[in-house]
Design a protein around this motif. Structure first.
Motif, mmCIF file in Angstrom:
data_model
loop_
_atom_site.group_PDB
_atom_site.id
_atom_site.type_symbol
_atom_site.label_atom_id
_atom_site.label_comp_id
_atom_site.label_asym_id
_atom_site.label_seq_id
_atom_site.Cartn_x
_atom_site.Cartn_y
_atom_site.Cartn_z
ATOM 1 N N UNK A 33 2.008 4.407 -3.693
ATOM 2 C CA UNK A 33 3.189 5.224 -3.962
ATOM 3 C C UNK A 33 3.397 5.548 -5.439
ATOM 4 N N UNK A 34 2.706 4.852 -6.328
ATOM 5 C CA UNK A 34 2.867 5.108 -7.766
ATOM 6 C C UNK A 34 1.587 5.706 -8.319
ATOM 7 N N UNK A 35 1.170 6.802 -7.709
ATOM 8 C CA UNK A 35 -0.102 7.430 -8.061
ATOM 9 C C UNK A 35 -0.037 8.225 -9.355
ATOM 10 N N UNK A 36 1.084 8.162 -10.039
ATOM 11 C CA UNK A 36 1.209 8.845 -11.325
ATOM 12 C C UNK A 36 1.192 10.357 -11.179
ATOM 13 N N UNK A 54 -0.943 12.334 -10.151
ATOM 14 C CA UNK A 54 -1.550 12.897 -8.945
ATOM 15 C C UNK A 54 -0.578 12.935 -7.768
ATOM 16 N N UNK A 55 0.544 12.225 -7.865
ATOM 17 C CA UNK A 55 1.548 12.251 -6.799
ATOM 18 C C UNK A 55 2.351 13.550 -6.912
ATOM 19 N N UNK A 56 2.638 14.157 -5.784
ATOM 20 C CA UNK A 56 3.310 15.462 -5.772
ATOM 21 C C UNK A 56 4.826 15.336 -5.743
ATOM 22 N N UNK A 57 5.372 14.285 -6.341
ATOM 23 C CA UNK A 57 6.799 14.029 -6.269
ATOM 24 C C UNK A 57 7.632 15.223 -6.720
ATOM 25 N N UNK A 61 0.804 -1.219 0.000
ATOM 26 C CA UNK A 61 0.000 0.000 0.000
ATOM 27 C C UNK A 61 0.841 1.275 0.000
ATOM 28 N N UNK A 62 2.126 1.162 0.359
ATOM 29 C CA UNK A 62 2.896 2.410 0.486
ATOM 30 C C UNK A 62 4.356 2.302 0.063
ATOM 31 N N UNK A 63 4.964 1.147 0.122
ATOM 32 C CA UNK A 63 6.385 1.007 -0.202
ATOM 33 C C UNK A 63 6.537 0.981 -1.725
ATOM 34 N N UNK A 64 7.617 1.548 -2.283
ATOM 35 C CA UNK A 64 7.726 1.662 -3.736
ATOM 36 C C UNK A 64 7.834 0.340 -4.490
ATOM 37 N N UNK A 65 8.296 -0.713 -3.853
ATOM 38 C CA UNK A 65 8.393 -2.035 -4.470
ATOM 39 C C UNK A 65 7.659 -3.040 -3.599
ATOM 40 N N UNK A 100 5.605 8.229 -0.670
ATOM 41 C CA UNK A 100 5.339 6.915 -0.077
ATOM 42 C C UNK A 100 4.741 7.047 1.321
ATOM 43 N N UNK A 101 5.304 7.924 2.125
ATOM 44 C CA UNK A 101 4.811 8.068 3.494
ATOM 45 C C UNK A 101 3.436 8.727 3.532
ATOM 46 N N UNK A 102 3.115 9.558 2.544
ATOM 47 C CA UNK A 102 1.755 10.088 2.456
ATOM 48 C C UNK A 102 0.777 8.930 2.234
#
Length: 175
Positions: A145-148, A150-153, A44-48, A129-131
């Motif tokens: 973590x891969x929200x595309x 919509x992620x504020x990376x 649900x949250x870790x990148x891999x 990821x932590x969000x």
């Protein structure tokens, strides 16, 4: 709008660069330990996807990250339910949990960096990821973590660079 940065860039006592994040969750330490060690929770949250053999020297298999190839790492330290550390792509990840009063837990992630110029990149990635973990801990659904788009990376990355955090390392999936 500037990103609200929650990470700290630091130099450890042994001279290695790191980024560190801390959160407090309204869950007992055993529940937060599941967030950190259970493959289904990590998803649900870790990148891999991370399949962990939970013992010092145990293997961790990483897969499913669209920006990284499959890889393995090694468990460096384990003190259930307070500490897990492992190798990942040349870095080390340290998860430290501290039980607080009222069934709350302090969660601290320290990413020990192989190279200082990865600090802004990794810091921005951990923010995203932590969000997702924060959302999961509140019992809400997250795009992960891969929200595309919509992620504020990128906003986080630019914030870390503006704050003077070392940068310049290639960004997987972009460079």
């Amino acid at each position: 709008m500037a990103a609200d940065l929650t990470g700290t860039c630091l130099t450890l006592d042994d001279g290695r660069p790191a980024v560190r994040f801390s959160r407090t969750y309204d869950h007992p330490i055993e529940r937060v330990w599941q967030f950190v060690t259970d493959a289904e929770e990590l998803a649900h949250w870790f990148p891999s996807r991370a399949e962990i053999d939970p013992r010092p020297g145990g293997t961790i298999t990483f897969s499913g990250d669209p920006n990284m190839p499959e890889a393995t790492g090694r468990v460096l330290g384990l003190d259930e339910p307070r500490h897990l550390s492992f190798e990942w792509g040349g870095d080390e990840l340290h998860f430290d949990l501290e039980a607080l009063g009222g069934r709350r837990t302090r969660f601290t992630l320290t990413n020990v960096l192989q190279a200082a110029d990865t600090a802004a990149r990794n810091g921005a990635g951990w923010e995203v990821c932590l969000a997702a973990l924060d959302t999961k801990a509140r019992g809400e659904r997250s795009a992960g973590p891969h929200a595309g788009a919509s992620a504020a990376w990128k906003e986080f990355y630019e914030g870390y660079v503006e704050a003077g955090v070392p940068s310049g390392a290639p960004v997987p999936g972009l460079d």
